[in-house]
Design a protein around this motif. Sequence first.
Motif, PDB file in Angstrom:
ATOM      1  N   TYR A 352       0.588  -1.327   0.115  1.00 61.78           N
ATOM      2  CA  TYR A 352      -0.217  -0.453   0.275  1.00 61.78           C
ATOM      3  C   TYR A 352       0.734   1.584   0.087  1.00 61.78           C
ATOM      4  O   TYR A 352       0.165   1.973  -0.147  1.00 61.78           O
ATOM      5  CB  TYR A 352      -1.140   0.110   1.092  1.00 61.78           C
ATOM      6  CG  TYR A 352      -1.905  -1.549   1.303  1.00 61.78           C
ATOM      7  CD1 TYR A 352      -2.853  -1.098   0.345  1.00 61.78           C
ATOM      8  CD2 TYR A 352      -2.156  -2.159   1.715  1.00 61.78           C
ATOM      9  CE1 TYR A 352      -4.277  -2.778   0.161  1.00 61.78           C
ATOM     10  CE2 TYR A 352      -2.319  -3.613   2.074  1.00 61.78           C
ATOM     11  CZ  TYR A 352      -3.272  -3.587   1.575  1.00 61.78           C
ATOM     12  OH  TYR A 352      -4.139  -4.176   0.926  1.00 61.78           O
ATOM     13  N   GLY A 353       1.881   1.274   0.513  1.00 62.39           N
ATOM     14  CA  GLY A 353       2.862   2.584  -0.176  1.00 62.39           C
ATOM     15  C   GLY A 353       3.208   2.922   1.309  1.00 62.39           C
ATOM     16  O   GLY A 353       3.463   4.001   0.741  1.00 62.39           O
ATOM     17  N   LYS A 354       2.822   2.734   1.933  1.00 59.64           N
ATOM     18  CA  LYS A 354       2.361   3.714   4.223  1.00 59.64           C
ATOM     19  C   LYS A 354       3.029   2.743   4.934  1.00 59.64           C
ATOM     20  O   LYS A 354       3.072   1.762   4.584  1.00 59.64           O
ATOM     21  CB  LYS A 354       0.720   4.014   3.373  1.00 59.64           C
ATOM     22  CG  LYS A 354      -0.551   2.736   3.227  1.00 59.64           C
ATOM     23  CD  LYS A 354      -1.088   3.537   4.119  1.00 59.64           C
ATOM     24  CE  LYS A 354      -1.491   4.265   3.029  1.00 59.64           C
ATOM     25  NZ  LYS A 354      -3.026   4.871   2.798  1.00 59.64           N
ATOM     26  N   LYS A 355       3.054   3.274   6.176  1.00 58.01           N
ATOM     27  CA  LYS A 355       3.260   3.341   7.341  1.00 58.01           C
ATOM     28  C   LYS A 355       1.783   3.281   7.694  1.00 58.01           C
ATOM     29  O   LYS A 355       1.577   3.813   7.738  1.00 58.01           O
ATOM     30  CB  LYS A 355       3.867   3.843   8.007  1.00 58.01           C
ATOM     31  CG  LYS A 355       5.403   3.431   7.814  1.00 58.01           C
ATOM     32  CD  LYS A 355       7.069   3.819   8.642  1.00 58.01           C
ATOM     33  CE  LYS A 355       8.011   3.318   8.266  1.00 58.01           C
ATOM     34  NZ  LYS A 355       8.992   4.010   9.829  1.00 58.01           N
ATOM     35  N   LEU A 356       1.746   1.816   8.921  1.00 58.31           N
ATOM     36  CA  LEU A 356       0.600   2.026   9.335  1.00 58.31           C
ATOM     37  C   LEU A 356       0.554   1.740  10.872  1.00 58.31           C
ATOM     38  O   LEU A 356       1.421   1.339  10.991  1.00 58.31           O
ATOM     39  CB  LEU A 356      -0.787   0.425   8.610  1.00 58.31           C
ATOM     40  CG  LEU A 356      -0.978   0.671   7.195  1.00 58.31           C
ATOM     41  CD1 LEU A 356      -2.073  -0.203   6.364  1.00 58.31           C
ATOM     42  CD2 LEU A 356      -1.703   2.497   6.934  1.00 58.31           C
ATOM     43  N   LYS A 357      -0.452   2.297  10.800  1.00 60.78           N
ATOM     44  CA  LYS A 357      -0.352   2.565  12.711  1.00 60.78           C
ATOM     45  C   LYS A 357      -1.196   1.023  13.375  1.00 60.78           C
ATOM     46  O   LYS A 357      -2.154   1.151  12.370  1.00 60.78           O
ATOM     47  CB  LYS A 357      -1.158   3.471  13.832  1.00 60.78           C
ATOM     48  CG  LYS A 357      -0.852   3.706  14.860  1.00 60.78           C
ATOM     49  CD  LYS A 357      -2.191   4.838  15.132  1.00 60.78           C
ATOM     50  CE  LYS A 357      -1.547   6.023  16.788  1.00 60.78           C
ATOM     51  NZ  LYS A 357      -1.965   6.877  17.239  1.00 60.78           N
ATOM     52  N   VAL A 358      -0.354   0.301  14.436  1.00 68.92           N
ATOM     53  CA  VAL A 358      -1.052  -1.509  14.723  1.00 68.92           C
ATOM     54  C   VAL A 358      -0.675  -0.768  16.526  1.00 68.92           C
ATOM     55  O   VAL A 358      -0.099  -0.330  16.745  1.00 68.92           O
ATOM     56  CB  VAL A 358      -0.193  -2.177  13.239  1.00 68.92           C
ATOM     57  CG1 VAL A 358      -0.469  -1.899  12.770  1.00 68.92           C
ATOM     58  CG2 VAL A 358       1.008  -1.926  13.901  1.00 68.92           C
ATOM     59  N   HIS A 359      -1.037  -2.512  16.491  1.00 72.77           N
ATOM     60  CA  HIS A 359      -0.800  -2.695  17.914  1.00 72.77           C
ATOM     61  C   HIS A 359       1.043  -2.737  18.418  1.00 72.77           C
ATOM     62  O   HIS A 359       1.884  -3.201  16.966  1.00 72.77           O
ATOM     63  CB  HIS A 359      -1.059  -3.835  18.393  1.00 72.77           C
ATOM     64  CG  HIS A 359      -2.727  -3.673  18.301  1.00 72.77           C
ATOM     65  ND1 HIS A 359      -3.775  -4.104  19.772  1.00 72.77           N
ATOM     66  CD2 HIS A 359      -3.693  -4.365  17.642  1.00 72.77           C
ATOM     67  CE1 HIS A 359      -4.699  -4.291  19.907  1.00 72.77           C
ATOM     68  NE2 HIS A 359      -5.077  -4.137  18.299  1.00 72.77           N
ATOM     69  N   GLY A 360       1.805  -2.486  18.808  1.00 72.81           N
ATOM     70  CA  GLY A 360       3.504  -2.705  18.969  1.00 72.81           C
ATOM     71  C   GLY A 360       2.999  -4.024  19.940  1.00 72.81           C
ATOM     72  O   GLY A 360       2.167  -4.633  19.927  1.00 72.81           O
TER      73      GLY A 360
END
Length: 405
Positions: A352-360
């Motif tokens: 998706y060409g991006k960084k996504l916020k996820v659970h750490g």
Amino acid sequence: MSEKWGPLQGVKVVSCSTAQAGTVPYMLMADLGADVIKIEPPDGGDGSRRMTVLPGMPSTFFETNNRGVKSVTLNLKSPEGRAILHKLVAKADIFGQNFRPSAADRNGFGWEELRKVNPKLVYVSISGYGTRGPNGHLPGTDSMAQALGGIAEAYSMPGQKMRTGIASVADESTAMLAFGGALAALTHARTTGVGQKIELSLLGSLVRLMGWTFTTTMWRNQNPVTGQARITGTPERPGISASFNDRDGKPLVFQLTGPENWKDAVTGLGFQDRIKAAGFENLGVIIDNDAKREELLSLLDDLFATGTRDDWVARLRKADIVSAPINTMLEASNDPDVIANGYVTHVDYPKYGKKLKVHGTPWQFSETPAKPGIAPELGQHNQAVLCELGYSEAEIKDLKTRKII
């Protein structure tokens, strides 16, 4: 020198699991370095892959619960598919499944069959109700366990309809207990050479989650008070955990135990004159007295509505009273302590060409840190895994043609 990460490197896991409780234990192991192979049916894979609410993006359900694992597709209704599964299990430390009771036996991955393949195997089986009661044959879900286990009642408000919460507390509790139980059994297996079957259920995990309040309920043979406040202790040593809205409708909570905490709290808040005038200098008067409890809560509602949440929380914390704003889920994802401790993080999604916020990760290992990954494409690891098992390119192609993989 290779990077040191994940204390579970070298642990091999095979999972025939779906949904949340059945997948999260092994996702957590993958975060910590375990080699986890998720078995999926060739035709469509795990149904939760299609549970997305964001068009053009991956399923948040599948992604959250399956990150970092490998996907291998197998038709377990075929002899060849079962044979491949058995080869994987022979090399595994842990196997997990959460099908209805008896379904695993019918499909070739029941405990009695797999223990013959690998006597040291740790076999984790998750059900809805547990297997020994009258409803052990039924499928289960998170909401079912919340309803039966008491949490829907415990978090209800008097006079309002009871409901199950949006957070999957039964699923996640089961997953964490399965995670710990599997590693405990693995320690035993590596010490003795003997594997074993571990059974957990959504209902059993939810009962455990209710903790000491459940014990108190059983000992008193009386339900706890529900709603705005949790009242605990005795008239001599009262305790209270309660929530209130500020003048803008923003909620906060504070919790205290003992008369000295109560005095410090009302003094720090500047409520002491009103509290004294209303006859509540001794918090113990609300223990086992519904009318007094409602009168005090109504007074506190009025007092907290005169100021701002940030100010009230700051005053309580200055008085060394436990207090916090009540976050929405979105607020929680941006909370400064959540961010600073890495409880949420960002992960690269090249597709998706991006960084996504996820659970750490909830753990912080000083020597072998966790490393969150992303969920696999369906069958992404067929080639690599089958090659490791000794299958040739031609054999793998034939298995795919015949829809075994």
